[in-house]
Write a protein that holds these residues in place. Structure first.
Motif, short mmCIF file in Angstrom:
data_model
loop_
_atom_site.label_atom_id
_atom_site.label_comp_id
_atom_site.label_asym_id
_atom_site.label_seq_id
_atom_site.Cartn_x
_atom_site.Cartn_y
_atom_site.Cartn_z
N GLY A 1 0.79 -1.22 0.00
CA GLY A 1 0.00 0.00 0.00
C GLY A 1 0.82 1.27 0.00
N ASP A 2 2.16 1.13 -0.09
CA ASP A 2 2.99 2.33 -0.10
C ASP A 2 3.05 2.99 -1.48
OD1 ASP A 2 4.54 0.44 -1.42
OD2 ASP A 2 6.41 0.98 -0.39
N LYS A 3 2.48 2.32 -2.49
CA LYS A 3 2.50 2.80 -3.87
C LYS A 3 3.92 3.14 -4.32
CE LYS A 3 -2.23 4.55 -3.68
NZ LYS A 3 -2.79 3.36 -4.33
N SER A 4 4.85 2.35 -3.82
CA SER A 4 6.26 2.60 -4.10
C SER A 4 7.03 1.29 -4.04
CB SER A 4 6.80 3.61 -3.07
OG SER A 4 8.15 3.92 -3.28
N PHE A 5 7.98 1.20 -3.12
CA PHE A 5 8.93 0.09 -3.03
C PHE A 5 8.26 -1.27 -2.84
CE2 PHE A 5 12.05 -2.33 -0.39
CZ PHE A 5 13.10 -2.38 -1.30
N PHE A 6 7.40 -1.38 -1.83
CA PHE A 6 6.78 -2.66 -1.52
C PHE A 6 5.74 -3.05 -2.58
CE2 PHE A 6 7.75 -1.56 3.12
CZ PHE A 6 8.97 -2.20 3.07
N ASP A 7 4.99 -2.08 -3.05
CA ASP A 7 3.99 -2.38 -4.07
C ASP A 7 4.65 -2.83 -5.38
OD1 ASP A 7 2.00 -1.82 -2.31
OD2 ASP A 7 1.32 0.01 -3.27
N ALA A 8 5.84 -2.29 -5.66
CA ALA A 8 6.57 -2.71 -6.86
C ALA A 8 6.97 -4.18 -6.75
CB ALA A 8 7.81 -1.84 -7.05
N ASN B 1 5.24 8.76 -18.89
CA ASN B 1 3.82 8.50 -19.12
C ASN B 1 3.11 9.70 -19.75
OD1 ASN B 1 3.40 10.33 -16.94
ND2 ASN B 1 3.72 8.66 -15.49
N ASP B 2 1.80 9.60 -19.84
CA ASP B 2 1.04 10.68 -20.46
C ASP B 2 1.11 11.97 -19.65
OD1 ASP B 2 0.33 9.03 -22.54
OD2 ASP B 2 -1.63 8.50 -21.70
N ILE B 3 1.22 11.85 -18.33
CA ILE B 3 1.31 13.05 -17.50
C ILE B 3 2.64 13.76 -17.77
CG2 ILE B 3 1.50 13.88 -15.11
CD1 ILE B 3 -0.50 11.67 -14.35
N TYR B 4 3.72 12.99 -17.79
CA TYR B 4 5.04 13.55 -18.11
C TYR B 4 5.00 14.26 -19.46
CZ TYR B 4 10.05 13.43 -19.44
OH TYR B 4 11.32 13.75 -19.87
N GLN C 1 4.53 6.53 -9.73
CA GLN C 1 3.58 6.91 -8.70
C GLN C 1 2.41 7.74 -9.23
OE1 GLN C 1 6.49 8.19 -5.45
NE2 GLN C 1 5.36 6.57 -4.42
N ALA C 2 2.61 8.44 -10.33
CA ALA C 2 1.50 9.17 -10.92
C ALA C 2 0.43 8.20 -11.42
CB ALA C 2 1.99 10.04 -12.08
N MET C 3 0.85 7.13 -12.07
CA MET C 3 -0.10 6.15 -12.59
C MET C 3 -0.80 5.40 -11.46
SD MET C 3 -0.21 6.46 -15.88
CE MET C 3 -0.13 8.22 -15.50
N LEU C 4 -0.10 5.22 -10.33
CA LEU C 4 -0.71 4.52 -9.20
C LEU C 4 -1.77 5.38 -8.52
CD1 LEU C 4 2.45 2.85 -7.59
CD2 LEU C 4 0.62 1.71 -8.86
N LEU C 5 -1.68 6.70 -8.69
CA LEU C 5 -2.61 7.61 -8.03
C LEU C 5 -3.68 8.18 -8.94
CD1 LEU C 5 -0.07 9.65 -5.83
CD2 LEU C 5 -1.84 8.11 -4.98
N LYS C 6 -3.52 8.04 -10.24
CA LYS C 6 -4.39 8.76 -11.17
C LYS C 6 -5.86 8.39 -11.05
CE LYS C 6 -4.17 5.79 -15.25
NZ LYS C 6 -4.04 5.78 -16.70
N ASP C 7 -6.14 7.12 -10.71
CA ASP C 7 -7.54 6.70 -10.63
C ASP C 7 -8.21 7.11 -9.33
OD1 ASP C 7 -7.41 5.52 -13.13
OD2 ASP C 7 -6.78 3.58 -12.33
N THR C 8 -7.43 7.34 -8.28
CA THR C 8 -8.00 7.73 -6.99
C THR C 8 -7.91 9.23 -6.73
OG1 THR C 8 -5.89 7.23 -5.91
CG2 THR C 8 -7.55 5.48 -5.95
N ASP C 9 -6.91 9.88 -7.31
CA ASP C 9 -6.75 11.32 -7.11
C ASP C 9 -5.97 11.89 -8.29
OD1 ASP C 9 -6.23 13.94 -6.22
OD2 ASP C 9 -6.23 13.30 -4.12
N SER C 10 -6.68 12.22 -9.33
CA SER C 10 -6.03 12.70 -10.56
C SER C 10 -5.34 14.04 -10.34
CB SER C 10 -7.05 12.83 -11.69
OG SER C 10 -8.08 13.73 -11.34
#
Length: 382
Positions: free
Chosen positions: A63-70, A333-336, A274-283
């Motif tokens: 749930g850290d949307k980073s190291f552990f989730d990877a 990604n598309d945001i970049y 991390q942008a892609m991990l957050l885009k659906d919950t907080d764009s």
């Protein structure tokens, strides 16, 4: 009397015939049951005994949307692409429980045991040494020593952070809508330790490569699982004139994105996109994460397990995965592509190619004295 004897003989014949019929039927059923059971057993062995069994132990929680989730994503790929039986064990933040958990899991019938982090390396190595019949993979450690049944990986974090620093320095001097006139970028580390400072030194040198006059505000949270602390330190940086902060703080770093949203400033993610991990919950948050410095942990885990399955993985060693090995990269990604101007993207691509071609040498804090890292920090202090 004769009638009684005849009746008894007839009864005996009936019993004998019935018994033979029952035995014949029973043997037939037993034979069929045995065939079916044998088939099922073999099928289970093909699906179970022959199926690779892989377990991932997280020294923390998902749930850290980073190291552990990877890492969790990497195990999912092992399941999906290699057909392995998999399990994730979240060991939590109580470090006293880690070693017993390693030993308990190693005692089970897993073929490959995976975990990651320099913090767990010593006890993980000890577990591997005590279980020579099992294979172990440490997906991220800076320690070279490895038992004969252990494979270690690390990532050229100094190189990918160099590129992140270039992005940050270009962003802060740009006409991007949330950039300001102050030539100051930020860095938030989980702890003041060599593994985190490897990111820091690369980040500073990358920023200076594109702008020698850039300043870098540096903070350490002293924690990897405290988003509130991450937000507090990030707000201090944003309020001081920083307009983009690099997150190298694991779960703590999620607070950077909260602060970025509150102050309408930029951030750079770490380990995962991390942008892609957050885009659906907080764009709104996601669109402020210009890019992320990615350790391709998921692909590294998949690649290591695949090689181990094929018998081509060289155990007892540590490999460092950089741009050439496709072990690191920034999120494009598309945001970049949408928020970071095209001309600046081109400049970043030039820097990346120079890193790939080894035209740029990036220092690594892993081999530095504490005083050297402090000198680098002080040289760019706002």
């Amino acid at each position: 009397m004769k009638k009684n004897i005849l009746a008894l003989m007839l009864l005996a014949v009936i019993v004998l015939v019935t018994a033979c019929g029952s035995n014949s039927s029973g043997n037939g059923n037993a034979a069929n049951a045995g065939t079916n059971a044998g088939t099922n057993t073999k099928g289970e062995e093909a699906a179970g005994g022959d199926k690779l069994k892989v377990v991932l132990l997280i020294p923390g929680t998902l749930g850290d949307k980073s190291f552990f989730d990877a890492a969790g994503s990497g195990l999912q790929k092992v399941k999906d692409e290699l057909g392995a039986e998999t399990k994730v064990v979240e060991m939590g933040t109580d470090k006293t429980k880690w070693e017993p958990t390693f030993n308990d899991i190693a005692a089970e019938d897993w073929d490959i045991v995976i975990s990651g982090g320099s913090e767990i390396t010593e006890m993980f190595n000890a577990t591997a040494e005590a279980n020579p019949d099992k294979k172990f993979i440490n997906y991220d450690t800076d320690i070279d020593e490895a038992p004969a049944n252990m494979y270690n990986m690390s990532y050229a974090t100094n190189e990918v952070s160099f590129l992140a620093g270039a992005v940050a320095a270009l962003a802060t001097k740009s006409d991007m809508p949330h950039a300001n006139k102050d030539n100051v970028i930020g860095f938030l580390g989980g702890m003041d330790i060599p593994g985190i400072n490897a990111f820091l030194v690369g980040y500073i040198q990358g920023a200076q490569y594109v702008d020698p006059d850039v300043k870098v505000a540096v903070s350490y949270a002293g924690d990897f699982v405290n988003p509130a602390k991450g937000k507090e330190l990030s707000l201090i940086q944003y309020n001081s004139g920083v307009d983009v902060i690099f997150n190298v703080a694991g779960g703590t770093g999620l607070g950077i994105f909260d602060a970025a949203k509150e102050k309408n400033k930029y951030a750079i993610g770490v380990d995962s996109d991390q942008a892609m991990l957050l885009k659906d919950t907080d764009s709104e948050k996601a669109n402020l994460i210009v890019t992320s410095a990615i350790k391709k942990i998921d692909m590294a885990i998949l690649g290591a397990v695949k090689k181990l399955q094929e018998g081509t993985l060289q155990m007892g060693k540590r490999d460092v995965l950089g741009f050439v090995e496709d072990g690191v990269g920034i999120a494009e990604n598309d945001i970049y592509k949408g928020v970071f101007p095209a001309d600046l993207q081109a400049k970043v691509e030039e820097v990346k190619q120079k890193l790939i071609n080894k035209e740029i040498k990036v220092d690594n804090a892993m081999g530095m004295e504490t005083s050297e890292v402090e000198a680098i920090r002080n040289a760019v202090k706002p």
